[in-house]
Design a protein around this motif. Structure first.
Motif, short mmCIF file in Angstrom:
data_model
loop_
_atom_site.label_atom_id
_atom_site.label_comp_id
_atom_site.label_asym_id
_atom_site.label_seq_id
_atom_site.Cartn_x
_atom_site.Cartn_y
_atom_site.Cartn_z
N SER A 77 43.82 43.82 25.74
CA SER A 77 43.64 43.90 27.19
C SER A 77 42.23 44.40 27.50
O SER A 77 41.58 45.03 26.67
N TRP A 119 41.64 45.79 30.99
CA TRP A 119 41.91 46.13 32.38
C TRP A 119 40.75 46.89 33.03
O TRP A 119 40.52 46.74 34.23
N ARG A 146 44.09 35.98 40.37
CA ARG A 146 44.05 35.44 39.02
C ARG A 146 44.65 34.03 38.99
O ARG A 146 45.23 33.58 39.96
N ARG A 176 47.12 33.35 37.19
CA ARG A 176 48.48 33.58 36.72
C ARG A 176 49.12 34.64 37.61
O ARG A 176 48.43 35.36 38.34
N ARG A 178 49.16 43.38 36.48
CA ARG A 178 48.87 44.13 35.26
C ARG A 178 50.05 44.14 34.29
O ARG A 178 50.12 44.97 33.40
N LEU A 188 51.37 41.62 31.50
CA LEU A 188 50.84 40.45 30.81
C LEU A 188 51.46 40.35 29.42
O LEU A 188 51.32 41.25 28.60
N GLN A 190 51.72 37.81 26.01
CA GLN A 190 51.25 36.63 25.29
C GLN A 190 52.33 36.19 24.33
O GLN A 190 52.84 36.99 23.54
N GLY A 203 55.96 38.41 31.94
CA GLY A 203 55.31 37.53 32.90
C GLY A 203 56.24 36.43 33.39
O GLY A 203 56.30 36.13 34.59
#
Length: 460
Positions: A57, A59, A160, A162, A166, A168, A170, A299
């Motif tokens: 990340s 951030w 964003r 997406r 905050r 997220l 993967q 997400g």
């Protein structure tokens, strides 16, 4: 996993529980700070192999978050969160973890704030109004869902490309479980409370015991926050709030003691707070209990509840103009759109950086609250290796001594049977790590992991 609209919001206003954000820039108001030093340009030791898969990340440098977790600096008051949440002319409503006084700095705080803002807007509005929601994170999703279910015409604007804010995750064949780069670590009690609100969150979690403290001689003991707790108790007798670091010094603690340095680094890694800035009257919690790691695709969880709503991605809102007749939003493209009301859910760091212009300007009290609150940094790095190079079986490692940029590591091998390590770094070190290039960040992570490589693998 599926969830209905009704189960999404079930019990959204009950219980005092929290979920960590893996989480803005320092506040612009003058505050005690420590001298920032440039991040090292590390050279990865050969005894730590390169990871086969990598994710991290950033951030702290993300222009749509500028950090991760809000906290109270020395001199700030919890009431300032309520001040920040005050609506403007019943046209502009605010939500987000920084506005929640019960569960600040958490996904639960974001959820509850979105719920509260939506209810306040519904109470002020007539039927079927045009409502904009700025931000498609936890607060924005909950607010939008509740407003749409109440019959309003809702449009969500997300800067964003997406949703999730905050949060997220993967996913893919390279990861045996979703790589969580945002919120994923909670306590068992917090998990129970989260399910009170989001009843179909899922039941796949990993449990991690308290952190093991590692020195150059190996495992020493569990990490302890005793010195911090003693300093906080003494600080309650002070005539004025001082920083946590100052309270420790006034209590006779040596801020260079490796054990205390490790404890403060753990505190920063789990809360984002900088000890040189954090309040000793309202300190962040030292988490020495069991942690639970969420393994859902978080997400996708939010996406699922936006399917029938109008969501406009890659559309940052740069200006909010309001009066007693309505609201006008200006997008980064220059386009202007009109609505009856708006819910603003952007992170504290964006407000502090004046990422959105308000016309008229925010009232003095709200500007003061934005300046008074602090935004903390937490960065997460996931690394999967071809095979384990470490012998340690403990699930959480924390370094005492040494000079690695990342001190806290979670060993997923015992839980999932795959050689995956997750690094957590907080506070000013997280800001440094976020600013590193991908190459330097990988080298810094491998250098920090050299602490756990068996001596016999050292080529020297």
């Amino acid at each position: 996993m599926s969830i209905t609209r009704r189960t999404l919001l079930l019990g959204a206003g009950t219980g005092a529980v929290a979920m960590l954000l893996a989480s803005c820039t320092p506040t612009p108001a003058p505050k005690p700070t420590r001298t920032r030093t440039p991040a090292p340009k590390p050279t990865a030791p050969s005894r730590v192999p390169a990871p086969t898969t990598w994710a991290r990340s950033t951030w702290a440098t993300d222009p749509y978050s500028f950090g991760s977790i809000s906290y109270l600096p020395a001199g700030a008051d919890p009431q300032q969160r309520d001040t920040l949440a005050e609506p403007l002319m019943d046209r502009v409503f605010f939500a987000g973890e920084a506005t929640d006084a019960t569960n600040p700095g958490t996904v639960l705080g974001a959820v509850d704030s979105g719920h509260a803002a939506a209810l306040a807007l519904i109470d002020a509005a007539s039927e079927k109004e045009r409502v904009a929601v700025i931000g498609a994170g936890a607060a924005g999703v909950v607010a939008a869902r509740l407003l749409a279910d109440a019959g309003h015409r809702v449009t969500i604007f997300e800067a964003r490309e997406r949703t999730g804010g905050r949060v997220l995750s993967q996913t893919g064949d390279d990861w045996p479980v979703p790589a969580q780069l945002g919120a994923w670590l909670i306590t068992p009690e917090q998990l129970t409370g989260l399910r009170d609100r989001l009843t179909a969150l899922g039941d796949r979690q990993l449990t991690f015991e308290p952190a093991a403290a590692w020195s150059k001689d190996g495992v020493t003991d569990e990490l302890t926050g005793d010195a911090i707790a003693q300093a906080v108790d003494k600080a309650k007798t002070f005539p004025a709030d001082v920083s946590l670091a100052a309270a420790l010094e006034q209590n006779g603690a040596d801020l260079k003691d490796p054990a205390l340095v490790a404890a403060l680094a753990w505190l920063s890694a789990t809360t984002g707070a900088d000890p040189a800035n954090a309040s000793s009257w309202y300190p962040p919690a030292f988490r020495d209990d069991v942690l639970t790691g969420m393994t859902e695709d978080l997400g996708a969880f939010f996406d699922e509840h936006l399917e029938d709503l109008e969501v406009t991605l890659a559309s940052p809102v740069v200006r909010v103009a309001y009066d007693d007749s309505g609201v006008s939003l200006r997008l980064g493209t220059g386009e202007a759109l009109s609505f009856d009301r708006v819910v603003v859910t952007v992170p504290l760091g964006v407000l502090q950086q004046q990422g959105i212009e308000f016309a008229p300007a925010l009232p003095f009290a709200q500007r003061g609250a934005i300046a008074a609150l602090a935004s903390g940094f937490v960065e997460t790095v996931w690394m999967r290796f071809e095979e384990a190079f470490w012998d340690a079986q403990q699930p959480i490692w924390h370094v005492v001594g040494g000079d690695g940029l990342i001190r806290t590591w979670i060993n997923l091998l015992p839980a999932i049977g795959e050689p995956v390590l997750v690094g957590l770094v907080g506070g000013m070190e997280a800001e440094q790590f976020s600013a590193l290039s991908e190459r330097d960040a990988r080298a810094a992570a491998r250098q920090a992991l050299a602490f756990f490589a068996p001596p016999e693998q050292d080529e020297s």
